[in-house]
Design an enzyme around this catalytic site. Sequence first.
Site, PDB file in Angstrom:
ATOM      1  N   ASP A  68      23.241  22.334  87.240  1.00  0.00           N
ATOM      2  CA  ASP A  68      22.887  20.971  86.860  1.00  0.00           C
ATOM      3  C   ASP A  68      23.227  20.074  88.052  1.00  0.00           C
ATOM      4  O   ASP A  68      24.396  19.929  88.407  1.00  0.00           O
ATOM      5  CB  ASP A  68      23.692  20.568  85.615  1.00  0.00           C
ATOM      6  CG  ASP A  68      23.428  19.130  85.196  1.00  0.00           C
ATOM      7  OD1 ASP A  68      22.733  18.391  85.923  1.00  0.00           O
ATOM      8  OD2 ASP A  68      23.936  18.752  84.121  1.00  0.00           O
ATOM      9  N   ASN A  95      14.144  17.391  94.390  1.00  0.00           N
ATOM     10  CA  ASN A  95      13.012  17.183  93.470  1.00  0.00           C
ATOM     11  C   ASN A  95      13.454  16.977  92.022  1.00  0.00           C
ATOM     12  O   ASN A  95      12.793  16.252  91.283  1.00  0.00           O
ATOM     13  CB  ASN A  95      12.078  18.397  93.565  1.00  0.00           C
ATOM     14  CG  ASN A  95      11.086  18.444  92.417  1.00  0.00           C
ATOM     15  OD1 ASN A  95      10.101  17.706  92.395  1.00  0.00           O
ATOM     16  ND2 ASN A  95      11.346  19.295  91.426  1.00  0.00           N
ATOM     17  N   TYR A 165      14.756   4.293  85.022  1.00  0.00           N
ATOM     18  CA  TYR A 165      14.083   5.251  85.908  1.00  0.00           C
ATOM     19  C   TYR A 165      13.735   4.555  87.231  1.00  0.00           C
ATOM     20  O   TYR A 165      14.008   5.088  88.316  1.00  0.00           O
ATOM     21  CB  TYR A 165      12.814   5.781  85.224  1.00  0.00           C
ATOM     22  CG  TYR A 165      12.023   6.796  86.040  1.00  0.00           C
ATOM     23  CD1 TYR A 165      12.429   8.123  86.119  1.00  0.00           C
ATOM     24  CD2 TYR A 165      10.865   6.424  86.724  1.00  0.00           C
ATOM     25  CE1 TYR A 165      11.702   9.051  86.862  1.00  0.00           C
ATOM     26  CE2 TYR A 165      10.131   7.341  87.464  1.00  0.00           C
ATOM     27  CZ  TYR A 165      10.550   8.660  87.529  1.00  0.00           C
ATOM     28  OH  TYR A 165       9.828   9.569  88.262  1.00  0.00           O
ATOM     29  N   LYS A 169      15.080   5.427  91.083  1.00  0.00           N
ATOM     30  CA  LYS A 169      14.176   5.828  92.160  1.00  0.00           C
ATOM     31  C   LYS A 169      14.231   4.868  93.351  1.00  0.00           C
ATOM     32  O   LYS A 169      14.036   5.295  94.492  1.00  0.00           O
ATOM     33  CB  LYS A 169      12.748   5.972  91.628  1.00  0.00           C
ATOM     34  CG  LYS A 169      12.579   7.158  90.661  1.00  0.00           C
ATOM     35  CD  LYS A 169      12.874   8.505  91.329  1.00  0.00           C
ATOM     36  CE  LYS A 169      12.553   9.686  90.434  1.00  0.00           C
ATOM     37  NZ  LYS A 169      12.738  10.982  91.100  1.00  0.00           N
TER      38      LYS A 169
HETATM   39  P1  NAI Z   1       9.175  18.203  85.255  1.00  0.00           P
HETATM   40  O1  NAI Z   1       9.928  17.650  84.118  1.00  0.00           O
HETATM   41  O2  NAI Z   1       7.907  18.929  85.006  1.00  0.00           O
HETATM   42  O3  NAI Z   1      10.121  19.149  86.149  1.00  0.00           O
HETATM   43  C1  NAI Z   1      11.402  18.748  86.491  1.00  0.00           C
HETATM   44  C2  NAI Z   1      12.294  19.966  86.607  1.00  0.00           C
HETATM   45  O4  NAI Z   1      13.616  19.510  86.970  1.00  0.00           O
HETATM   46  C3  NAI Z   1      12.439  20.735  85.300  1.00  0.00           C
HETATM   47  O5  NAI Z   1      12.251  22.119  85.504  1.00  0.00           O
HETATM   48  C4  NAI Z   1      13.839  20.411  84.827  1.00  0.00           C
HETATM   49  O6  NAI Z   1      14.440  21.449  84.064  1.00  0.00           O
HETATM   50  C5  NAI Z   1      14.545  20.199  86.157  1.00  0.00           C
HETATM   51  N1  NAI Z   1      15.758  19.400  86.019  1.00  0.00           N
HETATM   52  C6  NAI Z   1      15.924  18.301  85.236  1.00  0.00           C
HETATM   53  N2  NAI Z   1      17.172  17.865  85.312  1.00  0.00           N
HETATM   54  C7  NAI Z   1      17.835  18.708  86.164  1.00  0.00           C
HETATM   55  C8  NAI Z   1      19.161  18.775  86.626  1.00  0.00           C
HETATM   56  N3  NAI Z   1      20.083  17.904  86.201  1.00  0.00           N
HETATM   57  N4  NAI Z   1      19.497  19.761  87.493  1.00  0.00           N
HETATM   58  C9  NAI Z   1      18.572  20.659  87.902  1.00  0.00           C
HETATM   59  N5  NAI Z   1      17.286  20.637  87.471  1.00  0.00           N
HETATM   60  C10 NAI Z   1      16.923  19.674  86.608  1.00  0.00           C
HETATM   61  O7  NAI Z   1       8.927  16.942  86.214  1.00  0.00           O
HETATM   62  P2  NAI Z   1       7.972  16.740  87.485  1.00  0.00           P
HETATM   63  O8  NAI Z   1       6.864  15.861  87.052  1.00  0.00           O
HETATM   64  O9  NAI Z   1       7.662  18.021  88.134  1.00  0.00           O
HETATM   65  O10 NAI Z   1       8.931  15.846  88.383  1.00  0.00           O
HETATM   66  C11 NAI Z   1       9.573  16.312  89.554  1.00  0.00           C
HETATM   67  C12 NAI Z   1      10.087  15.105  90.323  1.00  0.00           C
HETATM   68  O11 NAI Z   1       8.983  14.252  90.647  1.00  0.00           O
HETATM   69  C13 NAI Z   1      11.060  14.223  89.540  1.00  0.00           C
HETATM   70  O12 NAI Z   1      12.073  13.748  90.407  1.00  0.00           O
HETATM   71  C14 NAI Z   1      10.207  13.080  89.065  1.00  0.00           C
HETATM   72  O13 NAI Z   1      10.949  11.895  88.833  1.00  0.00           O
HETATM   73  C15 NAI Z   1       9.259  12.932  90.238  1.00  0.00           C
HETATM   74  N6  NAI Z   1       8.019  12.238  89.928  1.00  0.00           N
HETATM   75  C16 NAI Z   1       7.119  12.738  89.017  1.00  0.00           C
HETATM   76  C17 NAI Z   1       5.956  12.062  88.744  1.00  0.00           C
HETATM   77  C18 NAI Z   1       4.941  12.536  87.759  1.00  0.00           C
HETATM   78  O14 NAI Z   1       3.971  11.787  87.496  1.00  0.00           O
HETATM   79  N7  NAI Z   1       5.067  13.734  87.180  1.00  0.00           N
HETATM   80  C19 NAI Z   1       5.635  10.797  89.421  1.00  0.00           C
HETATM   81  C20 NAI Z   1       6.639  10.370  90.362  1.00  0.00           C
HETATM   82  C21 NAI Z   1       7.765  11.075  90.602  1.00  0.00           C
END
Ligand code: NAI
Length: 261
Positions: A68, A95, A165, A169
């Site tokens: 985590d 990420n 959020y 960011k």
């Molecule tokens: P997602 O929810 O599909 O994947 C995020 C992953 O991070 C998941 O596998 C989750 O288990 C893991 N995670 C969450 N908390 C964690 C922790 N404390 N320690 C380790 N792993 C953890 O999200 P997505 O869309 O792939 O997002 C990835 C990044 O991109 C994030 O930082 C998000 O804020 C950013 N982002 C996403 C956007 C979108 O439209 N999907 C837009 C802008 C930024």
Amino acid sequence: MTTTNGRKKGRCVLITGARRGIGRATAYAFAEKGDDLIVNDVIEDEAARETLDGIAARGGRAHFLKADIADLASHEELVERAFSAFGGLDVLVNNAGISVARRGDMLEATPESFDRLMAVNLRGPFFLTQAVARRWLREAPAPARSIVNIASANAHMASIDRAEYCLSKVGVAMMTKLYALRLAEAGIAVFEIRPGVIRTDMTAVVRASYEKRIAEGLSPVRRWGEPEDVGRVVVALTSGEFQFSTGEVVHVDGGLQIARL
Ligand code: NAI
């Protein structure tokens, strides 16, 4: 450089939150270049297994490290294991991130939600980067070490249904500049990516409303961003081709942030 099996030796890349979504697509993009991956996530499940298999299918080696990112006490072991898995680390991709548990009026936002968002999206990455940077500075200099922070269009654009959020960011944006300054002399580049609306599980809850807004022209490029759109940019930024650049922000958002009249 080649390994004993004749394969060109790739770099070793640690990606947090890489069991699905943008992290997974980024892992695949590195694997396609022959790089090795440390896949971190807080959840180890079937999706994580699929990611490891996907990396292997693309020619990369992969190692899963469950941790985590918000738990600072786990960082020392995470970093130690990341460096030892394939004999060093070249790239860190911050990420892992979460959205608010429930979108709604910021006048109803709770201290608990605020603290959780800050802990995962900002405090965790800040201290993980610190741990990796300290280790790099202790070791002999190596070429093309770099860090990419996945921020968000919300580092700039305000969304009052997820205020905490946005605040987390915008912190990542400043964190990018700070580490870029601190690490420049050591030859370590730090970049920030601001994705727009990307089709992942994170945005699944608002898929229908974004579908409509995208069709109406939310972004000039009228389509969802795909995780691969982000992954390709991370690989390009860390390729070593941008040798006189650091602290830069790249928008991966189909033109969402172009001010229009
Ligand atoms: P997602 O929810 O599909 O994947 C995020 C992953 O991070 C998941 O596998 C989750 O288990 C893991 N995670 C969450 N908390 C964690 C922790 N404390 N320690 C380790 N792993 C953890 O999200 P997505 O869309 O792939 O997002 C990835 C990044 O991109 C994030 O930082 C998000 O804020 C950013 N982002 C996403 C956007 C979108 O439209 N999907 C837009 C802008 C930024």
